[in-house]
Design an enzyme around this catalytic site. Structure first.
Site, PDB file in Angstrom:
ATOM      1  N   HIS A 193      31.101  46.287  45.757  1.00 11.29           N
ATOM      2  CA  HIS A 193      31.712  47.011  44.798  1.00 11.29           C
ATOM      3  C   HIS A 193      31.663  46.074  43.149  1.00 11.29           C
ATOM      4  O   HIS A 193      31.756  45.251  43.269  1.00 11.29           O
ATOM      5  CB  HIS A 193      33.405  47.428  44.818  1.00 11.29           C
ATOM      6  CG  HIS A 193      33.850  48.422  44.104  1.00 11.29           C
ATOM      7  ND1 HIS A 193      34.361  48.203  42.872  1.00 11.29           N
ATOM      8  CD2 HIS A 193      34.036  49.579  44.495  1.00 11.29           C
ATOM      9  CE1 HIS A 193      34.742  49.299  42.366  1.00 11.29           C
ATOM     10  NE2 HIS A 193      34.417  50.355  43.142  1.00 11.29           N
ATOM     11  N   ASP A 231      34.728  53.672  51.026  1.00 12.97           N
ATOM     12  CA  ASP A 231      33.818  54.866  51.769  1.00 12.97           C
ATOM     13  C   ASP A 231      33.543  54.284  53.251  1.00 12.97           C
ATOM     14  O   ASP A 231      32.792  54.842  54.040  1.00 12.97           O
ATOM     15  CB  ASP A 231      32.608  54.858  51.005  1.00 12.97           C
ATOM     16  CG  ASP A 231      32.776  55.558  49.564  1.00 12.97           C
ATOM     17  OD1 ASP A 231      33.769  56.588  49.975  1.00 12.97           O
ATOM     18  OD2 ASP A 231      32.301  55.377  48.711  1.00 12.97           O
TER      19      ASP A 231
END
Ligand code: CMC
Length: 434
Positions: free
Chosen positions: A311, A369
């Site tokens: 991320h 996710d």
């Protein structure tokens, strides 16, 4: 009083320039460089906004090193356990969690808008049946400005509020319609006595000849998915919505731009990509092939990434991923799927990756996710619809951010500058001489 400054000096002898340093309530300070060009004749260069705050915001705060996510000051863990999605919507939009009466009033307003204009289904017929749901959703959301022209004035607070309620209320209906269209089933109208998440599941899975029995564990799981995806400060799609709306366009058009941006595999499309990755590894032999797959991910010459990992902001475990993994356990347990091979594969991948030097050094951890695809698949949502579910949930965040921008006295149309590296001025030669 804050009177801290930062001074920029140049090695070529140009005069130095001083800029204010602005503190936030928490998080890094920012250097206010708005006067940089007028003071120095220079721009900053920051592709990907690695060090640039494009706005000030009071909505969502992320501490990427700690792995902390707060909506209006409340930790995501607290909200996920103690609130439902509509309460979180109220919090994001209006700044505070609703009390019981405010909640009833807000839910009532949302419920009144769950149906879409009947013409929408004829509009939908223009799409190919095999179109990707995100392609359809981008079109449908953009088209809302044609169906609801009475709430398109971005500068009118009342119209902004109506369009916000319409978008939050109608997104589940539109996503379910996109799904029903793709499988050739009749659309199911919303049923307003159901909760937001239960209503969506019924529109997805009921048919006129068979009603859908709502399973409370699955409804809670979906509601949690909505909460975890509701906002994430200035990510790519939110910045897209802000930039798009900064021109004064209408809210539906701006949210459609957000949907389009979210579609990409580096952003909202990662949940679909993560599940497809698990399917691929499964097809090649499952857990036994994890080592080989990780070696491919680490290979400098390969473009394979471990989807659902890494991320831009989190350099620690994404707090949403922890909650999602917990939900994953609950859902698989409730459905008697504790031995689900994909979940086992995901856990094996996670275990190897978080201990591997490559991932440790780069601070790559599971993001939201990584597990959300497994939960959605267990609920019965087809893989191609995952990103549309993300869009449904993120709509409230986009609207809250858009409203914040429009009411910010410092807001201006977004207009980045560039470092020009192309040809300098030249003349067009006659075509025969080129
Ligand atoms: N698998 C393998 N290596 C990775 C991964 C990954 N998933 N993510 C980053 N890296 C490596 C990358 O190769 C680079 O290595 P090196 O320094 O040797 O060149 C280093 O880590 C830094 O990567 P980056 O691409 O410069 O980092 P970024 O901040 O620009 O990218 C990201 C962030 C999310 C796009 C990236 O981590 C990624 O592509 N992850 C997979 C896709 C994904 O799961 N996206 C969902 C994000 S969470 C949902 C959302 O908010 O939309």
């Amino acid at each position: 009083m804050n009177d801290r400054t930062a001074t920029l000096s140049f090695s070529d002898g140009s005069p130095s320039a001083t800029f204010p340093v602005l503190p936030g309530t928490v998080g890094p300070d920012v250097i206010d460089i708005r006067s940089l060009y007028s003071k120095t004749g220079k721009f900053t260069y920051d592709p990907g906004f690695m060090s640039t705050a494009a706005c000030s915001s009071a909505i969502t705060y992320i501490d990427g090193d700690k792995g902390e996510l707060l909506y209006r000051g409340y930790p995501i863990e607290d909200l996920a356990v103690n609130c439902d999605f509509l309460e979180v919507c109220h919090l994001l939009l209006y700044g505070e969690l609703p009390d019981a009466m405010q909640k009833e009033d807000f839910a009532g307003r949302v419920i009144k808008h769950t149906m879409v204009n009947e013409q929408m289904q004829f509009f939908m017929r223009g799409f190919r049946r095999d179109a990707h749901p995100m392609a359809v959703l981008t079109g449908l959301v953009g088209a809302m400005s044609a169906f609801y022209p009475d709430s398109i004035n971005l500068n009118d607070a009342h119209q902004r509020d109506i369009s916000a309620i319409r978008l939050i209320a109608k997104m589940p209906t539109l996503v379910a319609m996109a799904y029903k269209y793709s499988v050739g089933q009749p659309y199911m109208y919303p049923r307003n006595e159901l909760s937001y998440a239960a209503n969506f599941m019924r529109m997805m899975f009921a048919t006129p000849c068979e009603d859908y029995r709502v399973n409370d564990v699955l409804v809670r799981a979906l509601d949690r998915i909505f909460i975890l995806h509701a906002d994430h400060e200035q990510n790519a799609s939110t910045s897209t919505v802000r930039l798009c709306a900064s021109s004064g366009t209408n809210p539906f058009a701006a949210i459609a731009a957000g949907v389009a941006c979210l579609w990409g595999p580096a952003h909202g499309g990662a949940n679909e990509a993560a599940l497809n990755m698990l399917y691929d590894i499964q097809a090649q032999g499952g857990v036994a092939r994890v080592g080989e797959f990780i070696a491919r991910v680490k290979d400098k010459n390969s473009t394979v990434r471990l989807m659902g990992f890494g991320h831009r902001v989190y350099k620690n475990y994404d707090p949403r991923a922890k909650l999602m993994r917990e939900t994953c356990h609950e859902v698989l347990e409730a459905l008697g799927l504790h031995d689900d091979p994909l979940f086992k594969l995901a856990m094996a991948l996670e275990k190897i990756a978080v201990e591997d030097d490559y991932f440790v050094q780069r601070k790559l951890y599971p993001n939201v996710d990584f597990y959300s695809g497994i939960v959605q698949k267990a609920i019965g949502i087809p893989v191609s619809l995952f990103t549309a579910i993300f869009a449904l949930a993120r709509t409230v965040g986009w609207i809250a951010q858009l409203n914040e921008m429009i009411t910010d006295p410092e807001y201006k149309i977004g207009r980045p500058r560039q470092l020009f590296t192309g040809a300098t001025r030249r003349s067009v030669k006659p075509i025969g001489d080129r």
